[in-house]
Motif scaffolding. Structure first.
Motif, PDB file in Angstrom:
ATOM      1  N   PHE A  68       0.825  -1.205   0.000  1.00 60.45           N
ATOM      2  CA  PHE A  68       0.000   0.000   0.000  1.00 60.45           C
ATOM      3  C   PHE A  68       0.858   1.254   0.000  1.00 60.45           C
ATOM      4  O   PHE A  68       1.916   1.314   0.630  1.00 60.45           O
ATOM      5  CB  PHE A  68      -0.910   0.055   1.231  1.00 60.45           C
ATOM      6  CG  PHE A  68      -1.924  -1.051   1.331  1.00 60.45           C
ATOM      7  CD1 PHE A  68      -2.344  -1.749   0.217  1.00 60.45           C
ATOM      8  CD2 PHE A  68      -2.477  -1.376   2.561  1.00 60.45           C
ATOM      9  CE1 PHE A  68      -3.293  -2.757   0.305  1.00 60.45           C
ATOM     10  CE2 PHE A  68      -3.429  -2.380   2.675  1.00 60.45           C
ATOM     11  CZ  PHE A  68      -3.833  -3.077   1.547  1.00 60.45           C
ATOM     12  N   LEU A  71      -3.584   4.471   2.934  1.00 56.48           N
ATOM     13  CA  LEU A  71      -4.525   3.616   3.662  1.00 56.48           C
ATOM     14  C   LEU A  71      -5.347   4.483   4.626  1.00 56.48           C
ATOM     15  O   LEU A  71      -4.824   5.044   5.582  1.00 56.48           O
ATOM     16  CB  LEU A  71      -3.766   2.539   4.438  1.00 56.48           C
ATOM     17  CG  LEU A  71      -4.560   1.664   5.412  1.00 56.48           C
ATOM     18  CD1 LEU A  71      -5.679   0.940   4.680  1.00 56.48           C
ATOM     19  CD2 LEU A  71      -3.631   0.663   6.090  1.00 56.48           C
ATOM     20  N   VAL A 170      -7.900   2.747  -0.283  1.00 50.79           N
ATOM     21  CA  VAL A 170      -6.650   1.991  -0.298  1.00 50.79           C
ATOM     22  C   VAL A 170      -5.986   2.164  -1.661  1.00 50.79           C
ATOM     23  O   VAL A 170      -6.582   1.841  -2.692  1.00 50.79           O
ATOM     24  CB  VAL A 170      -6.895   0.486  -0.033  1.00 50.79           C
ATOM     25  CG1 VAL A 170      -5.589  -0.292  -0.122  1.00 50.79           C
ATOM     26  CG2 VAL A 170      -7.549   0.282   1.321  1.00 50.79           C
TER      27      VAL A 170
END
Length: 288
Positions: A68, A71, A170
């Motif tokens: 990621f 987030l 995300v």
């Protein structure tokens, strides 16, 4: 007589001192801190760009490596449940005072303080992942603080095309060639008889049992909550394989995945509302 008066005065002073001490030791309310840790399984997530060696990588049940770069998610509608089953709501009708954006890039956002919680023993916590349908409008007048926090340039938890909030956001990369992964969830709007109506409802109510009772009174407990984003692709409801393309089954970015595809991520992260009411969340510990 003077000795008797002195004795009586000392007795009254002692009683007053004991009374004050008793009140201080047993306040009618205290704070509870919710501390969120975002993980891949047991590993705390470190964000990074496409080629960042420091970013925490995860392998899904379908064998896809991913990490990621961003987030965020919204929590709201918080309730604590006493050991007798009574629910104590925390500003459930006020997004300014009872909702927050949890942002992995902002350490301060990972701790959320609930103030003036009534003294009691609590066994459960409930909260919403996202915003309840009746509150899911971009109301700058009614909730200016939350509106500003969700709409900030580095937060962007509002849909560009609609009137509601994003519930999770995300961003990241997947596969050996670091293809773009962008998963945004939130309730949708559809047309019914020419007017806007509720489409899919992406709000999820989370229920978590505490590992040990939280005792609020002379103590201000901390409830540590883990959000395991391994569940994004490898959830209790769905095992998801990311794909990038133009078909109905492609799902890696919001401009291509349908509401049906989005709801698979919703059910993984927030539970399906029936057999799964915890989703990716669990209580790791309670510190009294």
């Amino acid at each position: 007589m003077q000795n008797l008066k002195k004795y009586l005065l000392l007795s009254v002073a002692a009683l007053a001192f004991v009374s004050c001490s008793s009140d201080d030791d047993n306040p009618v309310a205290n704070n509870v801190t919710l501390e969120f840790t975002n993980t891949f399984k047991s590993n705390t997530i470190v964000l990074g760009n496409a080629t960042a060696a420091s970013a925490t990588a995860n392998t899904s049940a379908a064998g896809q490596v991913h990490h990621f770069s961003e987030l965020k998610y919204v929590i709201s509608n918080i309730r604590l449940v006493k050991d007798n089953g009574t629910e104590v709501p925390y500003n459930v009708n006020d997004l300014d005072k009872g909702a927050a954006v949890i942002d992995q890039s902002k350490t301060a956002s990972l701790s959320y303080v609930l103030s003036n919680i009534p003294s009691a023993t609590y066994k459960q916590i409930k909260f919403g992942l996202g915003i309840k349908p009746e509150q899911n409008t971009l109301d700058q007048v009614r909730f200016p603080v939350f509106y500003a926090a969700a709409g900030a340039n580095d937060t962007q938890m509002m849909w560009e095309w609609g009137s509601g909030y994003r519930f999770t956001k995300v961003e990241g990369f997947y596969g050996t060639d670091n293809k773009t992964m962008s998963i945004h969830t939130g309730s949708t709007i559809t047309k019914k008889d020419g007017a806007d109506a509720q489409g899919v409802n992406a709000y999820r109510d989370i229920t978590l049992n505490l590992t040990t009772n939280a005792i609020v009174g002379s103590k201000a407990p901390k409830i540590k909550i883990k959000a395991d984003f391994d569940k994004l692709l490898s959830g209790k409801s769905n095992t998801i394989t990311l794909s990038t393309g133009t078909g109905n089954d492609d799902n890696a970015t919001p401009n291509i995945h349908t509401a049906t595809q989005m709801m698979k991520f919703v059910d993984n992260l927030g539970g399906n509302g029936s057999s799964d009411i915890s989703g990716m969340f669990s209580v790791s510990s309670v510190e009294n």
